[in-house]
Design a protein around this motif. Structure first.
Motif, PDB file in Angstrom:
ATOM      1  N   ALA A  28       0.820  -1.222   0.000  1.00  0.00           N
ATOM      2  CA  ALA A  28       0.000   0.000   0.000  1.00  0.00           C
ATOM      3  C   ALA A  28       0.847   1.262   0.000  1.00  0.00           C
ATOM      4  CB  ALA A  28      -0.948   0.006   1.195  1.00  0.00           C
ATOM      5  N   LEU A  29       1.970   1.228   0.676  1.00  0.00           N
ATOM      6  CA  LEU A  29       2.856   2.396   0.743  1.00  0.00           C
ATOM      7  C   LEU A  29       3.861   2.408  -0.404  1.00  0.00           C
ATOM      8  CD1 LEU A  29       3.419   2.507   4.614  1.00  0.00           C
ATOM      9  CD2 LEU A  29       1.784   3.820   3.257  1.00  0.00           C
ATOM     10  N   GLY A  30       3.579   1.665  -1.448  1.00  0.00           N
ATOM     11  CA  GLY A  30       4.399   1.700  -2.665  1.00  0.00           C
ATOM     12  C   GLY A  30       5.847   1.354  -2.419  1.00  0.00           C
ATOM     13  N   PHE A  31       6.083   0.319  -1.608  1.00  0.00           N
ATOM     14  CA  PHE A  31       7.432  -0.147  -1.307  1.00  0.00           C
ATOM     15  C   PHE A  31       8.318   0.975  -0.775  1.00  0.00           C
ATOM     16  CE2 PHE A  31       5.464  -2.961  -4.303  1.00  0.00           C
ATOM     17  CZ  PHE A  31       5.633  -4.194  -3.687  1.00  0.00           C
ATOM     18  N   GLY A  32       7.698   1.895  -0.046  1.00  0.00           N
ATOM     19  CA  GLY A  32       8.419   2.990   0.602  1.00  0.00           C
ATOM     20  C   GLY A  32       8.213   4.340  -0.046  1.00  0.00           C
ATOM     21  N   SER A  33       7.744   4.369  -1.284  1.00  0.00           N
ATOM     22  CA  SER A  33       7.574   5.667  -1.955  1.00  0.00           C
ATOM     23  C   SER A  33       6.505   6.523  -1.282  1.00  0.00           C
ATOM     24  CB  SER A  33       7.258   5.482  -3.442  1.00  0.00           C
ATOM     25  OG  SER A  33       6.057   4.760  -3.627  1.00  0.00           O
ATOM     26  N   GLY A  34       5.549   5.898  -0.615  1.00  0.00           N
ATOM     27  CA  GLY A  34       4.518   6.641   0.106  1.00  0.00           C
ATOM     28  C   GLY A  34       5.013   7.294   1.385  1.00  0.00           C
ATOM     29  N   LEU A  35       6.248   6.982   1.774  1.00  0.00           N
ATOM     30  CA  LEU A  35       6.825   7.616   2.961  1.00  0.00           C
ATOM     31  C   LEU A  35       7.343   9.023   2.659  1.00  0.00           C
ATOM     32  CD1 LEU A  35       8.829   4.626   4.519  1.00  0.00           C
ATOM     33  CD2 LEU A  35       6.520   5.421   5.089  1.00  0.00           C
ATOM     34  N   SER A  36       7.328   9.422   1.404  1.00  0.00           N
ATOM     35  CA  SER A  36       7.804  10.755   1.029  1.00  0.00           C
ATOM     36  C   SER A  36       7.041  11.814   1.816  1.00  0.00           C
ATOM     37  CB  SER A  36       7.595  10.975  -0.474  1.00  0.00           C
ATOM     38  OG  SER A  36       7.909  12.311  -0.817  1.00  0.00           O
ATOM     39  N   PRO A  37       7.758  12.744   2.469  1.00  0.00           N
ATOM     40  CA  PRO A  37       7.059  13.772   3.252  1.00  0.00           C
ATOM     41  C   PRO A  37       6.348  14.805   2.382  1.00  0.00           C
ATOM     42  CG  PRO A  37       9.423  14.136   3.298  1.00  0.00           C
ATOM     43  CD  PRO A  37       9.209  12.841   2.575  1.00  0.00           C
ATOM     44  N   LYS A  38       6.748  14.924   1.145  1.00  0.00           N
ATOM     45  CA  LYS A  38       6.123  15.861   0.203  1.00  0.00           C
ATOM     46  C   LYS A  38       5.582  15.080  -0.984  1.00  0.00           C
ATOM     47  CE  LYS A  38       8.028  19.859   1.824  1.00  0.00           C
ATOM     48  NZ  LYS A  38       7.342  20.782   2.589  1.00  0.00           N
ATOM     49  N   ALA A  39       4.367  15.360  -1.376  1.00  0.00           N
ATOM     50  CA  ALA A  39       3.742  14.804  -2.574  1.00  0.00           C
ATOM     51  C   ALA A  39       3.920  13.287  -2.695  1.00  0.00           C
ATOM     52  CB  ALA A  39       4.269  15.510  -3.816  1.00  0.00           C
ATOM     53  N   PRO A  40       3.430  12.516  -1.713  1.00  0.00           N
ATOM     54  CA  PRO A  40       3.610  11.062  -1.808  1.00  0.00           C
ATOM     55  C   PRO A  40       2.943  10.452  -3.037  1.00  0.00           C
ATOM     56  CG  PRO A  40       2.137  11.624   0.015  1.00  0.00           C
ATOM     57  CD  PRO A  40       2.723  12.909  -0.486  1.00  0.00           C
ATOM     58  N   GLY A  41       1.838  11.020  -3.512  1.00  0.00           N
ATOM     59  CA  GLY A  41       1.190  10.502  -4.717  1.00  0.00           C
ATOM     60  C   GLY A  41       2.084  10.636  -5.937  1.00  0.00           C
ATOM     61  N   THR A  42       2.768  11.763  -6.029  1.00  0.00           N
ATOM     62  CA  THR A  42       3.710  11.969  -7.128  1.00  0.00           C
ATOM     63  C   THR A  42       4.901  11.032  -6.978  1.00  0.00           C
ATOM     64  OG1 THR A  42       3.012  14.262  -7.372  1.00  0.00           O
ATOM     65  CG2 THR A  42       5.187  13.680  -8.274  1.00  0.00           C
ATOM     66  N   ALA A  43       5.392  10.858  -5.744  1.00  0.00           N
ATOM     67  CA  ALA A  43       6.504   9.929  -5.501  1.00  0.00           C
ATOM     68  C   ALA A  43       6.096   8.505  -5.868  1.00  0.00           C
ATOM     69  CB  ALA A  43       6.952  10.003  -4.047  1.00  0.00           C
ATOM     70  N   GLY A  44       4.877   8.115  -5.515  1.00  0.00           N
ATOM     71  CA  GLY A  44       4.394   6.781  -5.861  1.00  0.00           C
ATOM     72  C   GLY A  44       4.273   6.581  -7.360  1.00  0.00           C
ATOM     73  N   THR A  45       3.816   7.624  -8.068  1.00  0.00           N
ATOM     74  CA  THR A  45       3.691   7.529  -9.523  1.00  0.00           C
ATOM     75  C   THR A  45       5.070   7.450 -10.168  1.00  0.00           C
ATOM     76  OG1 THR A  45       1.640   8.810  -9.368  1.00  0.00           O
ATOM     77  CG2 THR A  45       2.592   8.545 -11.561  1.00  0.00           C
ATOM     78  N   LEU A  46       6.030   8.212  -9.661  1.00  0.00           N
ATOM     79  CA  LEU A  46       7.403   8.118 -10.179  1.00  0.00           C
ATOM     80  C   LEU A  46       7.990   6.737  -9.928  1.00  0.00           C
ATOM     81  CD1 LEU A  46       8.820  11.625  -9.201  1.00  0.00           C
ATOM     82  CD2 LEU A  46       8.501  10.732 -11.524  1.00  0.00           C
ATOM     83  N   TRP A  47       7.722   6.176  -8.738  1.00  0.00           N
ATOM     84  CA  TRP A  47       8.187   4.823  -8.445  1.00  0.00           C
ATOM     85  C   TRP A  47       7.555   3.837  -9.423  1.00  0.00           C
ATOM     86  CZ3 TRP A  47       6.222   0.081  -7.473  1.00  0.00           C
ATOM     87  CH2 TRP A  47       7.125  -0.889  -7.036  1.00  0.00           C
TER      88      TRP A  47
END
Length: 191
Positions: A28-47
């Motif tokens: 659910a946390l995108g293998f850690g990408s959702g832990l991004s303190p800023k824009a986790p949705g964008t971090a998850g999409t980049l991952w």
């Protein structure tokens, strides 16, 4: 964000410890990408994009389709469990919805636009897909907003709701990009 009464103790922002506590959290946390303190949705999409680029070098397009298809019920479970454990109905740090939805966009566009993996055209269309998908996911224009409001709460209904609006955003993204391609508006993007 709706808080769940009597929720298990979880940090308001998930931590690495929370991520490691349950396999559903990993997903659910995108293998850690959702832990991004800023824009986790964008971090998850980049991952998701980076993982897609890696995966397409080792598996067939058909296998990637199965991955997308199986990622939906797996994500439904993972998002349901993780939201419950966080005590928040739709936490921004849950990014599997972005991951599987963006994979769906990339999977559909490659054959629809006759893109050769790793070609200049593929990179440009994937970057356009990223921008269009992020617009629909973040701005939530209709019908994405309607989808976002359709399934709220906790449990399986809420878990599906986390995924559903992103799948609608993916469908909208594919529609827009396909229309751009069909209209010829993209002519000259890579010349």
């Amino acid at each position: 964000m709706h808080a769940m009464p009597n929720a298990p103790l979880a940090p308001s922002r998930p931590t690495l410890s929370f991520l490691l506590r349950h396999p559903a959290h990993w997903i659910a946390l995108g293998f850690g990408s959702g832990l991004s303190p800023k824009a986790p949705g964008t971090a998850g999409t980049l991952w998701a994009w980076a993982a897609w680029l890696l995966l397409q070098t080792v598996v067939t397009h058909t296998a990637l389709g199965w991955l997308v298809l199986l990622g939906i019920p797996l994500g439904w479970w993972a998002c349901t469990v993780t939201a419950r454990n966080m005590g928040i109905a739709d936490p921004g740090s849950i990014v599997w919805d972005e991951v599987v939805a963006f994979w769906a966009v990339l999977w559909i566009l490659q054959p629809a636009l006759a893109l050769e993996p790793f070609s200049a055209q593929a990179w440009i269309w994937q970057a356009a897909a990223f921008a269009v998908f992020r617009f629909f996911d973040a701005a939530k224009p209709p019908p994405v907003r309607c989808a976002d409001q359709r399934f709220k709460g906790f449990g399986w209904r809420g878990g599906w709701g986390i995924l559903f609006d992103d799948l609608v955003a993916a469908a909208c993204s594919v529609a827009v990009l396909t229309l751009i391609h069909a209209s010829g508006l993209h002519a000259g993007w890579w010349q």
